[in-house]
Design a protein around this motif. Structure first.
Motif, PDB file in Angstrom:
ATOM      1  N   GLU A   1       0.818  -1.216   0.000  1.00 47.23           N
ATOM      2  CA  GLU A   1       0.000   0.000   0.000  1.00 47.23           C
ATOM      3  C   GLU A   1       0.851   1.265   0.000  1.00 47.23           C
ATOM      4  OE1 GLU A   1      -3.117   0.052   2.915  1.00 47.23           O
ATOM      5  OE2 GLU A   1      -4.035  -1.786   2.143  1.00 47.23           O
ATOM      6  N   ALA A   2       2.094   1.141   0.442  1.00 45.02           N
ATOM      7  CA  ALA A   2       3.021   2.278   0.410  1.00 45.02           C
ATOM      8  C   ALA A   2       3.756   2.358  -0.927  1.00 45.02           C
ATOM      9  CB  ALA A   2       4.029   2.170   1.551  1.00 45.02           C
ATOM     10  N   GLY A   3       3.409   1.463  -1.860  1.00 50.44           N
ATOM     11  CA  GLY A   3       4.000   1.493  -3.198  1.00 50.44           C
ATOM     12  C   GLY A   3       5.344   0.797  -3.310  1.00 50.44           C
ATOM     13  N   LEU A   4       5.669  -0.052  -2.353  1.00 50.14           N
ATOM     14  CA  LEU A   4       6.958  -0.740  -2.368  1.00 50.14           C
ATOM     15  C   LEU A   4       6.814  -2.162  -2.906  1.00 50.14           C
ATOM     16  CD1 LEU A   4       8.082   0.267   1.213  1.00 50.14           C
ATOM     17  CD2 LEU A   4       9.043   1.134  -0.912  1.00 50.14           C
ATOM     18  N   PRO A   5       7.795  -2.611  -3.682  1.00 51.28           N
ATOM     19  CA  PRO A   5       7.810  -4.034  -4.032  1.00 51.28           C
ATOM     20  C   PRO A   5       8.035  -4.848  -2.762  1.00 51.28           C
ATOM     21  CG  PRO A   5       9.399  -2.786  -5.361  1.00 51.28           C
ATOM     22  CD  PRO A   5       8.902  -1.874  -4.282  1.00 51.28           C
ATOM     23  N   VAL A   6       7.422  -6.016  -2.684  1.00 44.62           N
ATOM     24  CA  VAL A   6       7.571  -6.849  -1.485  1.00 44.62           C
ATOM     25  C   VAL A   6       7.480  -8.314  -1.878  1.00 44.62           C
ATOM     26  CG1 VAL A   6       5.106  -6.741  -0.912  1.00 44.62           C
ATOM     27  CG2 VAL A   6       6.750  -7.175   0.890  1.00 44.62           C
ATOM     28  N   ARG A   7       8.251  -9.130  -1.180  1.00 44.56           N
ATOM     29  CA  ARG A   7       8.194 -10.576  -1.353  1.00 44.56           C
ATOM     30  C   ARG A   7       8.153 -11.212   0.039  1.00 44.56           C
ATOM     31  NH1 ARG A   7      11.146  -8.547  -5.396  1.00 44.56           N
ATOM     32  NH2 ARG A   7      10.840  -9.347  -7.488  1.00 44.56           N
ATOM     33  N   THR A   8       7.410 -12.314   0.150  1.00 43.80           N
ATOM     34  CA  THR A   8       7.322 -12.997   1.443  1.00 43.80           C
ATOM     35  C   THR A   8       7.524 -14.494   1.263  1.00 43.80           C
ATOM     36  OG1 THR A   8       4.936 -13.372   1.320  1.00 43.80           O
ATOM     37  CG2 THR A   8       5.668 -11.319   2.341  1.00 43.80           C
ATOM     38  N   SER A   9       7.907 -15.130   2.347  1.00 44.87           N
ATOM     39  CA  SER A   9       8.053 -16.578   2.377  1.00 44.87           C
ATOM     40  C   SER A   9       7.733 -17.049   3.788  1.00 44.87           C
ATOM     41  CB  SER A   9       9.488 -16.967   2.008  1.00 44.87           C
ATOM     42  OG  SER A   9       9.691 -18.350   2.194  1.00 44.87           O
ATOM     43  N   GLU A  10       7.162 -18.242   3.884  1.00 46.38           N
ATOM     44  CA  GLU A  10       6.823 -18.795   5.189  1.00 46.38           C
ATOM     45  C   GLU A  10       7.263 -20.247   5.257  1.00 46.38           C
ATOM     46  OE1 GLU A  10       2.717 -18.150   4.745  1.00 46.38           O
ATOM     47  OE2 GLU A  10       2.867 -16.001   5.096  1.00 46.38           O
ATOM     48  N   VAL A  11       7.822 -20.622   6.400  1.00 50.08           N
ATOM     49  CA  VAL A  11       8.149 -22.018   6.685  1.00 50.08           C
ATOM     50  C   VAL A  11       7.358 -22.393   7.924  1.00 50.08           C
ATOM     51  CG1 VAL A  11       9.956 -23.638   7.338  1.00 50.08           C
ATOM     52  CG2 VAL A  11      10.465 -21.797   5.718  1.00 50.08           C
ATOM     53  N   ILE A  12       6.477 -23.361   7.753  1.00 48.24           N
ATOM     54  CA  ILE A  12       5.596 -23.749   8.843  1.00 48.24           C
ATOM     55  C   ILE A  12       5.933 -25.170   9.259  1.00 48.24           C
ATOM     56  CG2 ILE A  12       3.187 -24.117   9.495  1.00 48.24           C
ATOM     57  CD1 ILE A  12       2.482 -21.917   7.454  1.00 48.24           C
ATOM     58  N   GLY A  13       6.149 -25.368  10.563  1.00 49.01           N
ATOM     59  CA  GLY A  13       6.539 -26.672  11.092  1.00 49.01           C
ATOM     60  C   GLY A  13       5.455 -27.723  10.937  1.00 49.01           C
ATOM     61  N   MET A  14       5.792 -28.942  11.295  1.00 47.58           N
ATOM     62  CA  MET A  14       4.881 -30.069  11.081  1.00 47.58           C
ATOM     63  C   MET A  14       3.620 -29.983  11.925  1.00 47.58           C
ATOM     64  SD  MET A  14       7.446 -33.248  10.518  1.00 47.58           S
ATOM     65  CE  MET A  14       6.092 -34.352  10.309  1.00 47.58           C
ATOM     66  N   ALA A  15       3.713 -29.421  13.103  1.00 48.41           N
ATOM     67  CA  ALA A  15       2.528 -29.305  13.960  1.00 48.41           C
ATOM     68  C   ALA A  15       1.865 -27.953  13.708  1.00 48.41           C
ATOM     69  CB  ALA A  15       2.919 -29.415  15.425  1.00 48.41           C
ATOM     70  N   GLN A  16       0.565 -27.934  13.596  1.00 51.89           N
ATOM     71  CA  GLN A  16      -0.114 -26.668  13.358  1.00 51.89           C
ATOM     72  C   GLN A  16       0.032 -25.745  14.557  1.00 51.89           C
ATOM     73  OE1 GLN A  16      -4.250 -26.994  12.395  1.00 51.89           O
ATOM     74  NE2 GLN A  16      -4.487 -24.818  12.037  1.00 51.89           N
ATOM     75  N   ARG A  17      -0.096 -26.287  15.758  1.00 52.26           N
ATOM     76  CA  ARG A  17       0.076 -25.494  16.970  1.00 52.26           C
ATOM     77  C   ARG A  17       1.410 -25.861  17.610  1.00 52.26           C
ATOM     78  NH1 ARG A  17      -3.244 -21.264  17.030  1.00 52.26           N
ATOM     79  NH2 ARG A  17      -5.319 -21.867  16.468  1.00 52.26           N
ATOM     80  N   GLU A  18       2.199 -24.867  17.881  1.00 50.09           N
ATOM     81  CA  GLU A  18       3.472 -24.985  18.587  1.00 50.09           C
ATOM     82  C   GLU A  18       4.594 -25.617  17.763  1.00 50.09           C
ATOM     83  OE1 GLU A  18       2.969 -26.442  22.571  1.00 50.09           O
ATOM     84  OE2 GLU A  18       1.337 -25.054  22.949  1.00 50.09           O
ATOM     85  N   GLY A  19       4.404 -25.803  16.470  1.00 49.45           N
ATOM     86  CA  GLY A  19       5.508 -26.174  15.584  1.00 49.45           C
ATOM     87  C   GLY A  19       6.237 -24.907  15.172  1.00 49.45           C
ATOM     88  N   VAL A  20       7.477 -25.033  14.736  1.00 49.07           N
ATOM     89  CA  VAL A  20       8.280 -23.877  14.348  1.00 49.07           C
ATOM     90  C   VAL A  20       7.651 -23.173  13.145  1.00 49.07           C
ATOM     91  CG1 VAL A  20      10.539 -23.157  13.482  1.00 49.07           C
ATOM     92  CG2 VAL A  20      10.383 -24.973  15.184  1.00 49.07           C
ATOM     93  N   VAL A  21       7.564 -21.845  13.220  1.00 53.15           N
ATOM     94  CA  VAL A  21       7.082 -21.037  12.104  1.00 53.15           C
ATOM     95  C   VAL A  21       8.072 -19.891  11.892  1.00 53.15           C
ATOM     96  CG1 VAL A  21       5.213 -19.601  11.195  1.00 53.15           C
ATOM     97  CG2 VAL A  21       4.670 -21.556  12.661  1.00 53.15           C
ATOM     98  N   MET A  22       8.522 -19.733  10.642  1.00 53.98           N
ATOM     99  CA  MET A  22       9.428 -18.639  10.319  1.00 53.98           C
ATOM    100  C   MET A  22       8.915 -17.950   9.056  1.00 53.98           C
ATOM    101  SD  MET A  22      13.554 -18.646   9.809  1.00 53.98           S
ATOM    102  CE  MET A  22      13.774 -19.379  11.416  1.00 53.98           C
ATOM    103  N   SER A  23       8.686 -16.654   9.156  1.00 46.46           N
ATOM    104  CA  SER A  23       8.232 -15.859   8.019  1.00 46.46           C
ATOM    105  C   SER A  23       9.316 -14.863   7.640  1.00 46.46           C
ATOM    106  CB  SER A  23       6.952 -15.098   8.368  1.00 46.46           C
ATOM    107  OG  SER A  23       5.918 -15.983   8.693  1.00 46.46           O
ATOM    108  N   GLN A  24       9.389 -14.588   6.344  1.00 48.34           N
ATOM    109  CA  GLN A  24      10.365 -13.632   5.839  1.00 48.34           C
ATOM    110  C   GLN A  24       9.639 -12.602   4.993  1.00 48.34           C
ATOM    111  OE1 GLN A  24      13.935 -15.645   4.277  1.00 48.34           O
ATOM    112  NE2 GLN A  24      13.131 -17.516   5.201  1.00 48.34           N
ATOM    113  N   VAL A  25       9.922 -11.341   5.258  1.00 47.26           N
ATOM    114  CA  VAL A  25       9.324 -10.239   4.505  1.00 47.26           C
ATOM    115  C   VAL A  25      10.468  -9.384   3.978  1.00 47.26           C
ATOM    116  CG1 VAL A  25       7.756  -8.267   4.559  1.00 47.26           C
ATOM    117  CG2 VAL A  25       7.323 -10.242   6.055  1.00 47.26           C
TER     118      VAL A  25
END
Length: 196
Positions: free
Chosen positions: A28-52
């Motif tokens: 919305e600020a007019g910037l190019p952006v890319r994201t990525s997410e790594v979600i662990g095996m368990a939906q709750r309390e598994g490792v989650v890492m997001s990159q923006v």
């Protein structure tokens, strides 16, 4: 200008939502952006890492090891696990609250909060360490920890858009019934870092 933000936590902490809010604010600020997410095996309390990654230039959605400008740590051990992804001089905002894995509950491993905290203090040039979960609970629910950290980030003048802009995106993306809690959590995060 380019800014690479890594968000580390476990499932159920709102990691993915935080990354999507940052990405939408950048768009919305007019910037190019890319994201990525790594979600662990368990939906709750598994490792989650997001990159923006936001800003000009040719780059992938993945932040190279040792290149993140900012690390938002929703959980203490996951913050430590992700520290190798940040560059020297990076800013780290870390929640002191812990979510101990099952192996600790079963007595198969230990979770040494003091050792983890000391490690972060030794490895980080700019560390903002506070109990974001307690502030989220003060706002109305521990589930707003992600909003506390976004508010804290907005107080540091690192983002290529204003805190008001980020807060307006939060308000657009929250269901109306959850908006007051998330607004309070965002404000408490700003106050924790000394923002108005």
């Amino acid at each position: 200008m380019r800014l690479d933000i890594l968000i580390a936590g476990v499932g159920g902490q709102g990691n993915v939502l935080a990354s999507r809010i940052l990405a939408r604010a950048a768009m919305e600020a007019g910037l190019p952006v890319r994201t990525s997410e790594v979600i662990g095996m368990a939906q709750r309390e598994g490792v989650v890492m997001s990159q923006v990654r936001m800003g000009q230039g040719d780059y992938s959605a993945l932040i190279p090891t040792g290149q993140a400008d900012v690390l938002l740590g929703l959980e203490l051990a996951e913050t430590v696990r992700a520290i190798n992804k940040v560059k020297k001089g990076a800013v780290v905002l870390a929640n002191t609250a812990t979510i101990q894995p099952v192996s600790v509950s079963l007595g198969l491993a230990t979770y040494d909060t003091r050792q983890l905290t000391a490690f972060l203090q030794e490895r980080t040039a700019t560390l903002h360490l506070f109990d974001a979960t307690a502030l989220a609970s003060q706002a109305g629910t521990f589930k707003a920890t992600n909003m506390v950290l976004l508010g804290a980030l907005s107080a540091l003048d690192l983002l290529p858009f204003s805190a008001d802009h980020l807060q307006s995106v939060v308000e657009k993306m929250m269901p109306p019934r959850l908006l007051p809690i998330n607004q309070r959590a965002f404000a408490l995060g700003r106050q924790a870092i000394g923002g108005a």
